[in-house]
Design a protein around this motif. Structure first.
Motif, PDB file in Angstrom:
ATOM      1  N   GLY A  78       0.624  -1.701  -0.332  1.00 25.00           N
ATOM      2  CA  GLY A  78       0.254  -0.013  -0.300  1.00 25.00           C
ATOM      3  C   GLY A  78       0.754   0.768  -0.344  1.00 25.00           C
ATOM      4  O   GLY A  78       2.072   1.604  -0.931  1.00 25.00           O
ATOM      5  N   GLY A  79       0.825   2.120   0.804  1.00 18.22           N
ATOM      6  CA  GLY A  79       1.451   3.596   1.324  1.00 18.22           C
ATOM      7  C   GLY A  79       0.909   4.309   0.489  1.00 18.22           C
ATOM      8  O   GLY A  79      -0.338   4.734  -0.346  1.00 18.22           O
ATOM      9  N   SER A  80       2.119   4.737  -1.223  1.00 17.92           N
ATOM     10  CA  SER A  80       2.481   5.852  -1.242  1.00 17.92           C
ATOM     11  C   SER A  80       1.746   6.119  -2.994  1.00 17.92           C
ATOM     12  O   SER A  80       1.141   6.235  -3.884  1.00 17.92           O
ATOM     13  CB  SER A  80       3.254   6.743  -1.547  1.00 17.92           C
ATOM     14  N   SER A  81       1.958   3.912  -3.832  1.00 13.64           N
ATOM     15  CA  SER A  81       2.047   4.100  -5.023  1.00 13.64           C
ATOM     16  C   SER A  81      -0.134   3.583  -4.345  1.00 13.64           C
ATOM     17  O   SER A  81      -0.688   3.597  -3.910  1.00 13.64           O
ATOM     18  CB  SER A  81       2.496   3.029  -5.107  1.00 13.64           C
ATOM     19  N   ASN A  82      -0.484   3.074  -6.372  1.00 17.04           N
ATOM     20  CA  ASN A  82      -1.102   2.146  -6.295  1.00 17.04           C
ATOM     21  C   ASN A  82      -1.617   0.679  -5.201  1.00 17.04           C
ATOM     22  O   ASN A  82      -0.529   0.177  -5.348  1.00 17.04           O
ATOM     23  CB  ASN A  82      -1.475   1.269  -7.952  1.00 17.04           C
ATOM     24  N   LEU A  83      -2.995   0.520  -4.847  1.00 19.32           N
ATOM     25  CA  LEU A  83      -2.903  -0.234  -3.403  1.00 19.32           C
ATOM     26  C   LEU A  83      -2.446  -1.660  -4.519  1.00 19.32           C
ATOM     27  O   LEU A  83      -3.589  -1.733  -5.333  1.00 19.32           O
ATOM     28  CB  LEU A  83      -4.301   0.359  -2.641  1.00 19.32           C
ATOM     29  N   THR A  84      -2.290  -3.010  -3.543  1.00 21.17           N
ATOM     30  CA  THR A  84      -1.907  -4.144  -3.934  1.00 21.17           C
ATOM     31  C   THR A  84      -2.072  -5.219  -3.848  1.00 21.17           C
ATOM     32  O   THR A  84      -2.173  -5.061  -2.338  1.00 21.17           O
ATOM     33  CB  THR A  84      -0.386  -4.531  -4.624  1.00 21.17           C
ATOM     34  N   LEU A  85      -3.518  -5.662  -4.132  1.00 17.47           N
ATOM     35  CA  LEU A  85      -5.023  -6.707  -2.813  1.00 17.47           C
ATOM     36  C   LEU A  85      -4.167  -8.447  -3.481  1.00 17.47           C
ATOM     37  O   LEU A  85      -3.587  -8.468  -4.787  1.00 17.47           O
ATOM     38  CB  LEU A  85      -5.816  -6.484  -3.070  1.00 17.47           C
ATOM     39  N   LEU A  86      -3.965  -9.287  -2.453  1.00 18.27           N
ATOM     40  CA  LEU A  86      -3.778 -10.621  -3.049  1.00 18.27           C
ATOM     41  C   LEU A  86      -5.239 -11.464  -2.855  1.00 18.27           C
ATOM     42  O   LEU A  86      -5.173 -11.309  -1.607  1.00 18.27           O
ATOM     43  CB  LEU A  86      -2.673 -11.436  -2.445  1.00 18.27           C
ATOM     44  N   ALA A  87      -5.787 -11.347  -3.546  1.00 16.34           N
ATOM     45  CA  ALA A  87      -7.182 -12.467  -3.843  1.00 16.34           C
ATOM     46  C   ALA A  87      -6.834 -14.540  -3.830  1.00 16.34           C
ATOM     47  O   ALA A  87      -5.675 -14.659  -5.270  1.00 16.34           O
ATOM     48  CB  ALA A  87      -8.008 -12.082  -5.011  1.00 16.34           C
ATOM     49  N   THR A  88      -6.777 -14.500  -3.133  1.00 15.22           N
ATOM     50  CA  THR A  88      -6.088 -16.181  -2.472  1.00 15.22           C
ATOM     51  C   THR A  88      -7.297 -16.957  -3.096  1.00 15.22           C
ATOM     52  O   THR A  88      -8.618 -16.938  -2.828  1.00 15.22           O
ATOM     53  CB  THR A  88      -5.758 -16.727  -1.344  1.00 15.22           C
ATOM     54  N   CYS A  89      -7.641 -17.725  -4.733  1.00 14.13           N
ATOM     55  CA  CYS A  89      -8.863 -18.513  -4.992  1.00 14.13           C
ATOM     56  C   CYS A  89      -8.811 -19.653  -4.350  1.00 14.13           C
ATOM     57  O   CYS A  89      -7.579 -20.448  -4.300  1.00 14.13           O
ATOM     58  CB  CYS A  89      -8.643 -18.313  -6.434  1.00 14.13           C
ATOM     59  N   ALA A  90      -8.662 -21.345  -4.527  1.00 17.92           N
ATOM     60  CA  ALA A  90      -8.277 -22.044  -4.349  1.00 17.92           C
ATOM     61  C   ALA A  90      -7.460 -22.366  -5.119  1.00 17.92           C
ATOM     62  O   ALA A  90      -6.785 -23.852  -4.418  1.00 17.92           O
ATOM     63  CB  ALA A  90     -10.563 -23.227  -4.728  1.00 17.92           C
ATOM     64  N   HIS A  91      -7.199 -22.471  -6.932  1.00 18.30           N
ATOM     65  CA  HIS A  91      -6.307 -23.173  -7.184  1.00 18.30           C
ATOM     66  C   HIS A  91      -4.867 -22.527  -7.792  1.00 18.30           C
ATOM     67  O   HIS A  91      -4.154 -23.109  -8.331  1.00 18.30           O
ATOM     68  CB  HIS A  91      -6.819 -23.579  -8.306  1.00 18.30           C
ATOM     69  N   ARG A  92      -5.703 -21.187  -7.614  1.00 21.91           N
ATOM     70  CA  ARG A  92      -4.261 -20.153  -7.621  1.00 21.91           C
ATOM     71  C   ARG A  92      -4.472 -18.367  -6.789  1.00 21.91           C
ATOM     72  O   ARG A  92      -5.703 -18.222  -6.527  1.00 21.91           O
ATOM     73  CB  ARG A  92      -4.538 -20.041  -9.376  1.00 21.91           C
ATOM     74  N   ARG A  93      -3.441 -17.991  -6.935  1.00 24.96           N
ATOM     75  CA  ARG A  93      -3.844 -16.348  -6.159  1.00 24.96           C
ATOM     76  C   ARG A  93      -3.033 -15.248  -7.620  1.00 24.96           C
ATOM     77  O   ARG A  93      -2.839 -15.635  -8.199  1.00 24.96           O
ATOM     78  CB  ARG A  93      -2.049 -16.495  -5.243  1.00 24.96           C
ATOM     79  N   LEU A  94      -3.997 -14.314  -7.223  1.00 21.84           N
ATOM     80  CA  LEU A  94      -4.293 -13.167  -8.351  1.00 21.84           C
ATOM     81  C   LEU A  94      -3.865 -11.698  -7.324  1.00 21.84           C
ATOM     82  O   LEU A  94      -3.931 -11.868  -6.328  1.00 21.84           O
ATOM     83  CB  LEU A  94      -5.497 -13.483  -8.863  1.00 21.84           C
ATOM     84  N   VAL A  95      -3.502 -10.975  -8.585  1.00 24.50           N
ATOM     85  CA  VAL A  95      -3.561  -9.880  -7.436  1.00 24.50           C
ATOM     86  C   VAL A  95      -3.831  -8.487  -7.841  1.00 24.50           C
ATOM     87  O   VAL A  95      -4.470  -8.974  -9.569  1.00 24.50           O
ATOM     88  CB  VAL A  95      -1.874  -9.210  -8.130  1.00 24.50           C
ATOM     89  N   VAL A  96      -4.541  -7.844  -7.591  1.00 25.08           N
ATOM     90  CA  VAL A  96      -5.608  -6.849  -7.474  1.00 25.08           C
ATOM     91  C   VAL A  96      -5.049  -5.768  -7.460  1.00 25.08           C
ATOM     92  O   VAL A  96      -4.774  -5.434  -6.393  1.00 25.08           O
ATOM     93  CB  VAL A  96      -6.588  -7.186  -6.958  1.00 25.08           C
ATOM     94  N   ARG A  97      -5.514  -4.985  -8.277  1.00 31.38           N
ATOM     95  CA  ARG A  97      -4.850  -3.175  -8.330  1.00 31.38           C
ATOM     96  C   ARG A  97      -5.803  -2.320  -8.278  1.00 31.38           C
ATOM     97  O   ARG A  97      -6.649  -2.649  -9.197  1.00 31.38           O
ATOM     98  CB  ARG A  97      -4.051  -3.560  -9.346  1.00 31.38           C
ATOM     99  N   ARG A  98      -5.710  -1.240  -7.059  1.00 34.33           N
ATOM    100  CA  ARG A  98      -6.925  -0.140  -7.026  1.00 34.33           C
ATOM    101  C   ARG A  98      -6.323   1.295  -7.010  1.00 34.33           C
ATOM    102  O   ARG A  98      -4.607   1.345  -6.690  1.00 34.33           O
ATOM    103  CB  ARG A  98      -7.109  -0.332  -6.693  1.00 34.33           C
ATOM    104  N   PRO A  99      -6.587   2.285  -6.838  1.00 38.12           N
ATOM    105  CA  PRO A  99      -5.751   3.783  -6.865  1.00 38.12           C
ATOM    106  C   PRO A  99      -5.555   3.308  -5.167  1.00 38.12           C
ATOM    107  O   PRO A  99      -6.214   2.973  -4.676  1.00 38.12           O
ATOM    108  CB  PRO A  99      -6.713   4.661  -7.528  1.00 38.12           C
TER     109      PRO A  99
END
Length: 346
Positions: free
Chosen positions: A40-61
């Motif tokens: 998080g912090g100063s840049s765009n926020l990066t969230l980790l989405a954990t799913c049953a079979h893989r992990r994905l990254v979600v980016r928002r302002p």
């Protein structure tokens, strides 16, 4: 019946809605089981989405942002898709979503890359010294490869943009300074005038990352032959002079004299990496570019970083951030301006 939003580091997340979106965009990922903050912090926020079979990254302002191009999620999503056609390693993107009800802002989804983001020298402690040198050479190789991609390869390229590229960029960043809330810092205008006098009148133009540095990459903790697994954070990417990218990398690699404007400037020496001069020489050899004016580009990058960090300081002040975070942003501005002045003095 909809479920109540979940707070994830200040972001209101509609977990059920996000899960349904991910199921449509990445059906092989399986059901969403959890969402957490990666960075998080100063840049765009990066969230980790954990799913049953893989992990994905979600980016928002970021929360409480001043709306501007650098936080345009569609633009960053489209940039990653564009860069994926080049030799530069980036995560695969899976879609852009403009529905603000899911995360409170537009976002995009990309693959999770299993590697290490180097923020301190300790992050490199498990990597052999020889592999650390390969990280250095890979950083330079990737940068030279990005700058070698023919401009017509980029769908957003418009012929005729190369004239007086640094004059245009200097003017644009100075206008950003004038158009935003800021403290009374006469040094910004003084350095801008000196840069206007000393930056070369060059028409060199490539696609540039805009924030190219070790901390914006994912590296292989096992130190493979190509240890830089992915280049991240393309929010400031544009068409520009290639030496701005090299200067930015080196500005966050070593400090100027006794001045330090970022904690990353201690990593190279502490972790036994190549020094800034060796990195510059490798880039010159890889790219064939003349580095005569590199010190002035270094001054420009420190000056530009000061403008960016003043906006961060003002945002933190406005949003009631912790005093230590506000002080950190303010001191970063002052240190970058000091480094810019020292580079010009040399």
């Amino acid at each position: 019946m909809t479920s109540a939003p979940t707070d994830v580091a200040g972001v209101s997340v509609d977990v059920a809605g996000l899960g349904a979106y991910l199921a449509r965009r990445v059906p092989d990922a399986g059901p969403l089981s959890g969402v957490e903050l990666l960075t998080g912090g100063s840049s765009n926020l990066t969230l980790l989405a954990t799913c049953a079979h893989r992990r994905l990254v979600v980016r928002r302002p970021p929360i409480g942002l001043i709306p501007e191009q650098s936080h345009d999620m569609r633009r960053e999503h489209d940039t990653l898709r564009m860069i994926a056609t080049t030799p530069v390693p980036v995560p695969t993107v899976h879609g852009y979503c403009g529905d603000e009800s899911l995360l409170g802002a537009p976002f995009y989804v990309m693959d999770y890359v299993d590697g290490t983001v180097v923020q301190t020298a300790d992050d490199l402690a498990v990597i052999r010294p020889s592999a650390r040198i390969r990280i250095c050479t890979d950083l330079v190789r990737i940068l030279a490869e990005l700058h070698a991609v023919p401009l017509p390869s980029f769908p957003s390229y418009q012929p005729g943009r190369s004239r007086n590229v640094m004059e245009r960029h200097l003017k644009r960043w100075h206008e950003r300074w004038r158009g935003r809330p800021h403290r009374d810092l006469p040094e910004v205008d003084r350095i801008a005038a000196e840069l206007d006098r000393r930056l070369p009148a060059s028409d060199a133009l490539t696609f540039v990352h805009g924030d190219y540095r070790l901390g914006n990459t994912m590296v292989d903790r096992f130190g493979g032959d190509r240890p830089v697994l992915a280049v991240l954070d393309w929010e400031l990417s544009t068409f520009g002079h290639p030496l701005t990218d090299l200067a930015h990398l080196l500005a966050y690699w070593e400090g100027t004299g006794e001045v330090r404007s970022h904690r990353a400037q201690g990593i190279a020496q502490a972790a036994g990496l190549l020094d800034a001069q060796a990195m510059a020489e490798r880039y010159a050899a890889e790219s064939g570019r003349d580095l005569e004016h590199l010190p002035v580009f270094l001054a420009f990058e420190h000056w530009r970083a000061a403008i960016i960090k003043e906006a961060i300081y003002q945002r933190r002040l406005r949003n009631g951030a912790a005093p230590a975070d506000v002080d950190d942003a303010r001191s970063g501005v002052d240190s970058h301006l000091a480094e810019a002045a020292l580079r010009l003095a040399r």
